[in-house]
Design a protein around this motif. Sequence first.
Motif: not given
Length: 457
Positions: A161, A42, A39, A139, A345, A349, A163, A134, A340-342
């Motif tokens: 999860h 982030s 990964r 959320h 992000t 969301v 997505y 993410e 994710t990780g941006k």
Amino acid sequence: MTHRIPPPPGTMSRRGLLRLGGGVGAAALLGGALSGCGRAASAEPVTSGSVNLAFWTHDQAYVDFFETAAANAEAAGDSPFRWHLAPTRAGAADVVTKTIAQAIAGRGTPDVAGLEIGAFPRFLRGEIAAELLEPLEGHIDADVRDDLLPSRTAPFTKDGHLYALDSDAPLVVYYYREPEFARVGLPTDLATWDELAEAGRRAHERHGVAIGAVAVGSDLGQVVQIFDMLLMQSGGRLFDEDGTLTIETPEAERALAFLVRGVREGFITTVSDFYGPGMQAALKSGELIGQWMATWYKIYGLMPNVPEQSGQWRIRPLPVFSDGGSRTSFTGGTGFAALTGKRNTLAGVELVTSAYLTPAEQIRRFVDLGYLPTRRSVFDDPQLLEIEDEYCGGQRMFEVYREVVDEAPVFYLSADKPILDTVLSGHLLRAYHGDSSPAEALRNAAEDFRGQTRNHD
């Protein structure tokens, strides 16, 4: 009009199988590359203010919808973000391919992407979804999560999860051309497929009409899709929750036997696909006067092909199978996900949840796009129940949707769905062609699938 069922394809090489399987081989390779790199670190997320979001989709209507949703949220003061969308449009499969490829390149990924359900299985290969998307469940408030239709969250869920949030709850209903049903003496309220089949057989013999169609062309997903709708309605499914193939069942044999009987007796016709010239000709000529299909088919199938038949079409719940099942099914959908990780992000969301989970936006999505709510409570909204549809003769179509939504089956995706489309479509055509029985077709498809996925793994 006579439609010929093409001869089933011959044995296919593994290279050809993967090529026709929608790039599943490439997805596996990309998954390995992602897992090998681990990964990415982030970025520090933006938590408020003005953000420019890279927004990828295959349909301009989604761009328009999300831009309005962003403006509505900003005007209402419901979000800490002010979004400015930078849209990129590409084919549904290309959105997935390019997202994964750019992730491997380490740059240029979207912030928000619309992932069509037929292409989403490529994210289920290995850890691709976990690496790139993410998880959304944390959320979303618990009461909202509980209100989401499980049939629309399950396809975009892996390892617990969620997505992506689906754009639609595309219930399958039965469309029928009311004046033509009256002309040929077909009742519109028959309760079972057996009753409709017998009446349809007689109408075909006397008037040359068909009460449904199956796809027999080169779009393998459509060949499988028309069977899958009835399979789920009858209580079966292609895959169970853990991705195990489940087509060697009485439910699957029942659904396929109905289609085979219909093709052989003529009350089900064949078309190359459900959107092109063959379908248009069948509808315009009056040969095809009914079809089971998703709620979106009125907009994308009937209205473009036969606008002159406005006012003649109606919908009703599906006739049931005498051995059990429900009065509806599901097919289609597009899930929107945040990468994710941006830095963007959280902003991504927030955009997806604001646009897709608030009741007001769920109502607007149906009014503007014809897509059904994905929250169960919204099906009881009086505004939706009162809408009269001009193309369907002023019918209050939402009354039908609310009547059947609680019977909708839950279905699951598998990373190997493209492989199944390839092998199962050929065996479905063999059954229509009379070269194998429904039970043989399903058994042989399962054996081929297991052999191909064993080699693939």
